[in-house]
Structures are given as C-alpha cells and as structure tokens.
Design a protein around this motif. Structure first.
Motif, mmCIF file in Angstrom:
data_model
loop_
_atom_site.group_PDB
_atom_site.id
_atom_site.type_symbol
_atom_site.label_atom_id
_atom_site.label_comp_id
_atom_site.label_asym_id
_atom_site.label_seq_id
_atom_site.Cartn_x
_atom_site.Cartn_y
_atom_site.Cartn_z
ATOM 1 N N THR A 1 8.127 14.273 -12.887
ATOM 2 C CA THR A 1 6.801 14.281 -13.519
ATOM 3 C C THR A 1 5.722 13.949 -12.497
ATOM 4 N N GLU A 2 5.994 12.945 -11.648
ATOM 5 C CA GLU A 2 5.019 12.579 -10.628
ATOM 6 C C GLU A 2 4.790 13.744 -9.667
ATOM 7 N N LYS A 3 5.857 14.410 -9.257
ATOM 8 C CA LYS A 3 5.709 15.540 -8.329
ATOM 9 C C LYS A 3 4.937 16.691 -8.959
ATOM 10 N N GLY B 1 0.817 -1.212 0.000
ATOM 11 C CA GLY B 1 0.000 0.000 0.000
ATOM 12 C C GLY B 1 0.848 1.258 0.000
ATOM 13 N N TYR B 2 1.907 1.262 0.823
ATOM 14 C CA TYR B 2 2.818 2.406 0.842
ATOM 15 C C TYR B 2 3.643 2.464 -0.439
ATOM 16 N N HIS B 3 4.028 1.283 -0.928
ATOM 17 C CA HIS B 3 4.877 1.234 -2.116
ATOM 18 C C HIS B 3 4.194 1.884 -3.314
ATOM 19 N N ASN B 4 2.895 1.707 -3.431
ATOM 20 C CA ASN B 4 2.168 2.314 -4.549
ATOM 21 C C ASN B 4 2.306 3.831 -4.551
ATOM 22 N N LYS B 5 2.504 4.402 -3.352
ATOM 23 C CA LYS B 5 2.627 5.857 -3.240
ATOM 24 C C LYS B 5 4.070 6.335 -3.385
ATOM 25 N N THR B 6 5.034 5.458 -3.099
ATOM 26 C CA THR B 6 6.443 5.890 -3.074
ATOM 27 C C THR B 6 7.306 5.203 -4.127
ATOM 28 N N ARG B 7 6.710 4.361 -4.956
ATOM 29 C CA ARG B 7 7.473 3.533 -5.896
ATOM 30 C C ARG B 7 8.417 4.359 -6.769
#
Length: 355
Positions: free
Chosen positions: A242-244, A174-180
C-alpha cells in the motif's frame, strides 16, 4: 520468466568476475572452470576462484618463489605435496594478500581446502596429473557452533522496534520514518518464513499470491519453490504494498518487491545493516544476522511440529542431516527442560532439622 531477472543479472556479474579472476590464475584453471560449469552454480565457481587465487599466491610465495601465478603449469601442480597443502592450511591462520593482513577460522580453512581438493580431483580424474596429494589432507576439525536465536519475547520486541523506532538515535529516526513499513515487512518475512537473504532480495512484485498466502522463491542452485506465510506476515507485506502504491517516486518499470531509498532493488548489505540496527537494541549481546532470524524460525517450527523433515523442506535444505546438525541443540534443550518433571517421591526430602 520475469522472476529470474535478478538471478540472471547476478549470474552475469559473477561470470564477468570469474573471467577477471581467471586472468590472474594459471592458464589450466580456465579448463577446470569450464569443466565444472555444468554441475556448479556461478556463485560456487566465483568462491572457488577467490580461494584458488589465495592458494596459488601461497605457492608462489612459499614453494615456487621464482615464479608468478600465471607461470604455473600442471607439472607444478602435480609436484605439490600433501605437506605443502597442510602448510597452506597453517599459513591461512595469518597471512598477507593484496597488502592486507587476513586470517581464516577453521570453517574458512575447510572451505578453501574443499576448493583446492575439487581442482586436484578434476585434473586427476581427467588423467592430466598422476597423483592427487590433496586427498591425503584431512579436513580441519570443525567445532560445533552454538546456535544463536531469538526467544519468543525477543521476536515480538524486534518487530515492535522495527515498527516504532524506539531507541534509535535522532539521526536514525529520520531515516526510520521513511523505511519503517518496509523494514517491518522485511523482518516479519524473515521471522515468519525463514527464507534466506538472497531469496528475500530476489523477490519481485509478481512473486506473491495473497489469495493463497504463498510466494515463489529461487533457492540456492536456482531451483524454485512455493512457500506459504501466515496472516500476520500477509498484513505486514500488504502494508508495504500500500505504501509503495501511494509513492509516485516508485518507477513503473521497477519489478523488485523490496526497494532501497533510491527506489532500486534493495541489496544484501543493506538488509544485513537494517537487521543489525534493530536487533542490537533488542538483544545487544546476541549478534543477530538475517541467518540468525532464519535459525529462529527453524527453531520455532521444529518446536511446534517436532518434524525435522518439514523443517528441512521449508528451509530448503537438500539433506535432512544438515537440518539435524543445526537443530540438534533443540532436542538438548527439550531434554534439559523436562529433567525435573518426573518426581520420584511424593514428599520432599526430610531436612536435618526435622530429623
């Protein structure tokens, strides 16, 4: 410069902490820290303060048992013998401080001895004590540590695990999806440039020049250097940018490049945890830290170039002998790998059955 904000804030925090520690140390320490301020970094002085606190606590427990640390004077310091300091080194093997049981290995003992010696030398050179007994105490013998590094397949697998999250627990996924994307960029930057963890967390948005594939880092001691990265690293960094840029929760005023999940500058501890999290799935027997990723890059760079001076320059070692010491094992590996390359006879030895 904007780039200096992180380091300026860190220095202010260190100076405040040194001030707090000085209140727990003998009054003459204030003169010492003021005297060495111009030639030491804030972090070095903070480490000295912590180490000297242990030293003076030892003296009051074992040598001046009726005194508090703040009661000690330069006359007490002058009366400390080299035997006292040797006893201090032995004491560090197992001691109590602030209700905690602690122990120091040979390297930690050597660092504390260095802090004690620097203080004694300062007061001796100033003529404020007549003898420097710390100079008579030899440094503990330091055994060479094995250089732990990732091999090529492990490097590739580590980046893949950071990207995919394969092997993580359901909770961690769950955290990885946000920080991958961020985590992949961090690990790729470590492995692709060999920078220190303090250099990485100190990066700002304006630290990068993607036209030149370069970035500005602040080295140990405060000096700045321009380093370069590959297109592979560039791709990982730009993915994160790009994500940021698409995340409306990123504060416009936040200049830090790598952000925590709270949208503040990521800290050293968080980076250490994420490196450990991914690396233990790739190589559970190797305790991989950000510094081990730095060693991995240094090893690969030396193997590719054979130039220890380039490795020293890129890694930011002030003394090439430091680099040689860390990467001497590579030469041993190379010598071992070619041991059977030269064949002395064309035919294989005749076995007893063939005779």
């Amino acid at each position: 410069m904007k780039h200096d904000n992180y380091y300026a804030k860190r220095n202010i925090q260190d100076i405040d902490k040194i001030g707090e520690l000085l209140e727990q140390l003998p009054s003459f320490c204030e003169d010492y820290f003021l005297g060495v301020e111009s030639r030491t970094s804030c972090q070095t002085r903070l480490k000295y303060a912590y180490d000297l606190r242990i030293f003076f606590d030892f003296l009051c427990k074992k040598r001046f048992k009726t005194l508090e640390i703040t009661d000690l004077t330069l006359q007490h310091l002058e009366s400390v013998t080299h035997n006292d300091i040797e006893l201090f080194l032995s004491y560090l093997s197992h001691y109590r401080f602030n209700e905690r049981h602690l122990s120091c290995d040979e390297r930690a003992k050597a660092r504390k001895l260095s802090a004690v010696r620097a203080m004694f030398k300062y007061f001796f050179n100033k003529g404020l004590i007549e003898v420097d007994n710390s100079a008579k105490v030899p440094t503990p013998k330091l055994h060479d540590k094995e250089i732990i590094r990732l091999d090529a397949s492990e490097v590739s697998e580590l980046i893949s695990v950071a990207e995919s999250g394969n092997g993580l627990s359901r909770h961690a996924v769950g955290y990885h999806n946000k920080t991958r994307i961020r985590d992949t960029a961090i690990i790729t930057l470590f492995l692709g440039t060999g920078i220190r963890i303090s250099e990485l967390v100190g990066l700002d948005n304006d630290s990068f020049d993607f036209d030149e594939n370069s970035f500005l880092v602040t080295r140990k001691g405060g000096n700045q250097a321009i380093l370069y990265f590959s297109d592979e690293v560039k791709y990982a960094l730009q993915e994160y940018i790009t994500e940021k840029s698409n995340d409306t929760r990123v504060p416009e005023t936040e200049k830090a490049f790598f952000l925590s999940m709270q949208y503040k500058r990521i800290n050293v501890r968080s980076v250490e945890i994420l490196v450990k999290k991914y690396s233990k799935m790739v190589t559970p027997l190797k305790k991989i830290t950000p510094h081990k990723l730095r060693s991995t890059y240094g090893t690969q760079l030396y193997n590719k170039t054979g130039d220890i001076y380039i490795v020293a320059d890129v890694l930011g070692h002030r003394d090439v002998n430091t680099t040689k010491k860390h990467y001497a094992a590579i030469s041993q590996d190379n010598r071992r790998s070619v041991a059977n390359v030269v064949q002395l006879r064309d035919e294989s030895p005749i076995s007893d059955d063939e005779k």
